[in-house]
Scaffold this motif. Structure first.
Motif, PDB file in Angstrom:
ATOM      1  N   ASN A   1     -10.327   2.442  -1.039  1.00  0.00           N
ATOM      2  CA  ASN A   1      -9.988   1.297  -0.193  1.00  0.00           C
ATOM      3  C   ASN A   1     -11.209   0.464   0.178  1.00  0.00           C
ATOM      4  O   ASN A   1     -11.124  -0.457   0.972  1.00  0.00           O
ATOM      5  N   VAL A   2     -12.356   0.813  -0.395  1.00  0.00           N
ATOM      6  CA  VAL A   2     -13.539  -0.036  -0.260  1.00  0.00           C
ATOM      7  C   VAL A   2     -14.115  -0.273  -1.653  1.00  0.00           C
ATOM      8  O   VAL A   2     -14.027   0.591  -2.530  1.00  0.00           O
TER       9      VAL A   2
ATOM     10  N   LEU B   1       0.835  -1.201   0.000  1.00  0.00           N
ATOM     11  CA  LEU B   1       0.000   0.000   0.000  1.00  0.00           C
ATOM     12  C   LEU B   1       0.868   1.250   0.000  1.00  0.00           C
ATOM     13  O   LEU B   1       2.001   1.242   0.479  1.00  0.00           O
ATOM     14  N   GLY B   2       0.326   2.304  -0.530  1.00  0.00           N
ATOM     15  CA  GLY B   2       0.971   3.614  -0.462  1.00  0.00           C
ATOM     16  C   GLY B   2      -0.015   4.603   0.106  1.00  0.00           C
ATOM     17  O   GLY B   2      -0.910   5.056  -0.601  1.00  0.00           O
ATOM     18  N   LEU B   3       0.100   4.924   1.375  1.00  0.00           N
ATOM     19  CA  LEU B   3      -0.878   5.810   2.013  1.00  0.00           C
ATOM     20  C   LEU B   3      -0.477   7.280   1.894  1.00  0.00           C
ATOM     21  O   LEU B   3      -1.343   8.160   1.918  1.00  0.00           O
TER      22      LEU B   3
ATOM     23  N   ASP C   1      -3.056   5.020  -2.100  1.00  0.00           N
ATOM     24  CA  ASP C   1      -4.270   4.382  -1.610  1.00  0.00           C
ATOM     25  C   ASP C   1      -5.014   5.296  -0.650  1.00  0.00           C
ATOM     26  O   ASP C   1      -4.408   6.045   0.118  1.00  0.00           O
ATOM     27  N   ARG C   2      -6.348   5.201  -0.675  1.00  0.00           N
ATOM     28  CA  ARG C   2      -7.170   5.928   0.282  1.00  0.00           C
ATOM     29  C   ARG C   2      -6.993   5.311   1.669  1.00  0.00           C
ATOM     30  O   ARG C   2      -6.778   4.120   1.792  1.00  0.00           O
TER      31      ARG C   2
ATOM     32  N   THR D   1     -11.827   3.661  -8.541  1.00  0.00           N
ATOM     33  CA  THR D   1     -12.368   2.593  -7.703  1.00  0.00           C
ATOM     34  C   THR D   1     -11.264   1.662  -7.222  1.00  0.00           C
ATOM     35  O   THR D   1     -10.163   1.613  -7.800  1.00  0.00           O
ATOM     36  N   LEU D   2     -11.560   0.924  -6.157  1.00  0.00           N
ATOM     37  CA  LEU D   2     -10.621  -0.085  -5.647  1.00  0.00           C
ATOM     38  C   LEU D   2     -10.253  -1.081  -6.742  1.00  0.00           C
ATOM     39  O   LEU D   2      -9.087  -1.423  -6.931  1.00  0.00           O
TER      40      LEU D   2
END
Ligand SMILES: [Zn+2]
Length: 467
Positions: A347-348, A298-300, A321-322, A371-372
């Motif tokens: 993320n959903v 992930l990349g936050l 990523d969200r 979208t995810l």
């Protein structure tokens, strides 16, 4: 039959000419409640009622007058209305709901065989009340709005002038709900795809899945259920709406276009940000590089980027990523590292991607959400990359050839979120319509009180189905 003849005679005796329609409100509330609430109130926005109940009724009359002046029917339209406790919290509320009380098919003069029509439209088409014992439309509105725990302190605005400020404009909600009652809905189950008593709704003759080329009336239940969640692929295939869209909707749909590699090339829906520059044309083209700062993949971007991540995104469109921090914080961090744009993967699961809230005048790179599922697809093709190149090139921009809220052929998109939202899916316009439309699933603060072009696409759809 006897009943029809009687009604017809009465009508011939009582009416001379009709240039519009008369809509009457049938007050279904018990004493002291809703329309009968005796609480004294001050006049507001052209509404001179002196009690809460009277002001509510005045707002109803205003919305009824608007629709009455727009439609054409010799048969008065009766709306049975009540104020009830509808689902509500401080963050989400059902403002109201409405629908046809009865539907009819294969009546004399029906413009389409084997199709359900709502009662108000049936009456218009046959020229008499098809069932005088029953009102045409049932409408319920949220009596608790503004009370503790239900949008606390923010009740309906009861003025008639649309000057609602931060509050919810009741007349707008009424115009929306009355439209459902007039026929802006399918009677087919939008979740299971099951027809009402085996007969399609007139709606289903116009609801087209562009991935299969089939309209709803020609599908199996399973095909209908599947197409109800094809966001961006379900359109209204009616000439009135398609023509009106050319003057109502703005040119230009914000979009992510992947140019290479070929395996993922194509257009992707985006949610746009409330901050940063709006997407333009020809837009921003660049190489997409992911931020990776959180195991496993992930990349936050919630903290200033590491040297490795900064090298990766410098001069590139960053992909993060969200989650874990605000969109503004992520945008700041990739911008500070030299990124020229930002794509946030949700993320959903679900579609379409929502817009991005927040505010920061210091952000000058475009920011979108995808979208995810789309984020995962893009990440898969760039899993193998160098420290500074992915080979994934994309454009963040506006396609001026496509109006906001239509497909590339100019047909207006219908609301088809994934997952399905029973009662909302399919029977509204898509939320991508710009300017905002009365018949989107959630009310927007910038709506006018207009229901037809050049402002709005509600009446053209009613004309498509026979009004
Ligand atoms: Zn609605």
């Amino acid at each position: 039959m006897n009943k029809l003849l009687t009604a017809c005679l009465a009508l011939l005796l009582c009416s001379t000419s009709w240039a519009a329609a008369t809509i009457t409100i049938v007050n279904g509330d018990p004493p002291g409640v809703g329309f009968n609430d005796p609480a004294p109130v001050a006049p507001v926005g052209g509404n001179a009622g002196t009690t809460l109940g009277a002001q509510r009724l005045n707002a109803f009359q205003a919305a009824a007058s608007k629709w009455g002046a727009t439609l054409d029917s010799s048969v008065p339209i009766r709306v049975l209305a009540t104020w009830d406790a509808l689902p509500c919290s401080d963050t989400a509320a059902v403002l109201g709901s409405a629908g046809a009380l009865e539907v009819f098919a294969d009546f004399p003069g029906a413009p389409q065989a084997n199709a359900w029509f709502g009662k108000a439209e049936t009456n218009k088409l046959i020229g008499v009340d098809a069932d005088p014992e029953v009102p045409d439309i049932r409408a319920r509105f949220n009596v608790n709005l503004g009370q503790p725990g239900c949008f606390t302190g923010s009740p309906f605005y009861l003025g008639l002038d649309n000057n609602h400020g931060p509050h919810t404009d009741l007349v707008t909600v009424l115009l929306h709900e009355f439209a459902h009652g007039l026929g802006f809905q399918t009677y087919t189950d939008d979740e299971t795809g099951e027809l009402l008593a085996g007969v399609p709704s007139i709606w289903d003759y116009f609801l087209l899945d562009t991935t299969t080329g089939k309209v709803w009336k020609d599908m199996s239940d399973a095909e209908r259920a599947a197409s109800a969640i094809k966001s961006g692929k379900l359109v209204w295939n009616g000439v009135q709406v398609t023509n009106a869209a050319q003057i109502v909707l703005q040119p230009g749909t914000p979009i992510l276009t992947v140019l290479t590699p070929a395996s993922v090339a194509g257009v992707y829906q985006v949610g746009t940000a409330a901050f940063g520059p709006p997407l333009g044309s020809p837009g921003l083209t660049g190489e997409v590089m992911p931020v990776v700062d959180t195991p496993p993949d992930l990349g936050l971007a919630c903290a200033p980027l590491s040297a490795v991540n900064a090298l990766a995104v410098r001069g590139k469109i960053a992909l993060v990523d969200r989650g874990a921090c605000t969109f503004v914080v992520k945008s700041r961090n990739v911008q500070d590292a030299g990124a020229i744009g930002l794509i946030v993967a949700d993320n959903v699961a679900g579609a379409p991607p929502s817009g991005i809230g927040g505010s920061d005048p210091g952000i000058h790179i475009p920011v979108v959400r995808i979208t995810l599922e789309d984020g995962q697809a893009l990440k898969r093709v760039i899993a193998r990359r160098s420290r500074s190149h992915s080979g994934l090139f994309a454009n963040l921009g506006v396609n001026l050839a496509v109006r906001a809220g239509t497909d590339p052929l100019g047909r207006v998109l219908m609301y088809a979120p994934r997952p399905n939202q029973p009662g909302s899916s399919v029977s509204h316009y898509d939320t991508s319509a710009t300017p905002n439309q009365l018949m989107e699933p959630a009310i927007n603060a910038d709506l006018t009180h207009e229901v037809k072009p050049p402002f709005d696409l509600t009446y053209p759809l009613l004309k498509d189905i026979g009004w």
